[in-house]
Design a protein around this motif. Structure first.
Motif, PDB file in Angstrom:
ATOM      1  N   LEU A 176       3.525  30.449  33.993  1.00  0.00           N
ATOM      2  CA  LEU A 176       2.500  29.755  34.754  1.00  0.00           C
ATOM      3  C   LEU A 176       2.016  28.358  34.168  1.00  0.00           C
ATOM      4  O   LEU A 176       1.668  27.608  35.168  1.00  0.00           O
ATOM      5  CB  LEU A 176       1.441  31.018  35.207  1.00  0.00           C
ATOM      6  N   LYS A 177       1.459  28.449  33.039  1.00  0.00           N
ATOM      7  CA  LYS A 177       0.574  27.509  32.719  1.00  0.00           C
ATOM      8  C   LYS A 177       1.705  26.296  32.633  1.00  0.00           C
ATOM      9  O   LYS A 177       1.237  25.188  32.915  1.00  0.00           O
ATOM     10  CB  LYS A 177       0.203  27.635  31.328  1.00  0.00           C
ATOM     11  N   ALA A 178       2.873  26.404  32.249  1.00  0.00           N
ATOM     12  CA  ALA A 178       3.990  25.300  32.288  1.00  0.00           C
ATOM     13  C   ALA A 178       4.320  24.827  33.429  1.00  0.00           C
ATOM     14  O   ALA A 178       4.382  23.751  33.778  1.00  0.00           O
ATOM     15  CB  ALA A 178       5.353  25.885  31.480  1.00  0.00           C
ATOM     16  N   ILE A 179       4.317  25.838  34.426  1.00  0.00           N
ATOM     17  CA  ILE A 179       4.504  25.279  35.742  1.00  0.00           C
ATOM     18  C   ILE A 179       3.429  24.471  36.394  1.00  0.00           C
ATOM     19  O   ILE A 179       3.732  23.484  36.920  1.00  0.00           O
ATOM     20  CB  ILE A 179       4.863  26.567  36.827  1.00  0.00           C
ATOM     21  N   ALA A 180       2.503  25.009  36.302  1.00  0.00           N
ATOM     22  CA  ALA A 180       0.994  24.229  36.781  1.00  0.00           C
ATOM     23  C   ALA A 180       0.892  22.904  36.007  1.00  0.00           C
ATOM     24  O   ALA A 180       0.700  21.762  36.780  1.00  0.00           O
ATOM     25  CB  ALA A 180      -0.265  25.105  36.243  1.00  0.00           C
ATOM     26  N   LYS A 181       1.299  22.695  34.763  1.00  0.00           N
ATOM     27  CA  LYS A 181       1.361  21.485  34.193  1.00  0.00           C
ATOM     28  C   LYS A 181       2.392  20.691  34.807  1.00  0.00           C
ATOM     29  O   LYS A 181       2.333  19.547  34.797  1.00  0.00           O
ATOM     30  CB  LYS A 181       1.439  21.608  32.605  1.00  0.00           C
TER      31      LYS A 181
END
Length: 59
Positions: A30-35
């Motif tokens: 999730l964090k990587a996609i958001a970034k």
């Protein structure tokens, strides 16, 4: 403190939705996609839920 995003409450564009689907299917966190989409984790989570996608819960 969470990062602030300039694009607060901006509507999702078709290319962003397509990228979200691609990254989610690759099993990206999730964090990587958001970034990658320059969107908040909350925004990404909401959109994925709307589209019936599951996102990895990794860091």
């Amino acid at each position: 403190m969470a990062e602030r995003f300039e694009r607060h409450r901006q509507p999702w564009r078709a290319d962003e939705i397509q990228k979200l689907h691609t990254l989610a299917k690759k099993g990206m966190a999730l964090k990587a996609i958001a970034k990658a989409l320059t969107r908040s984790e909350e925004s990404v989570k909401e959109r994925a839920k709307l589209d019936g996608l599951s996102i990895a819960k990794l860091h």
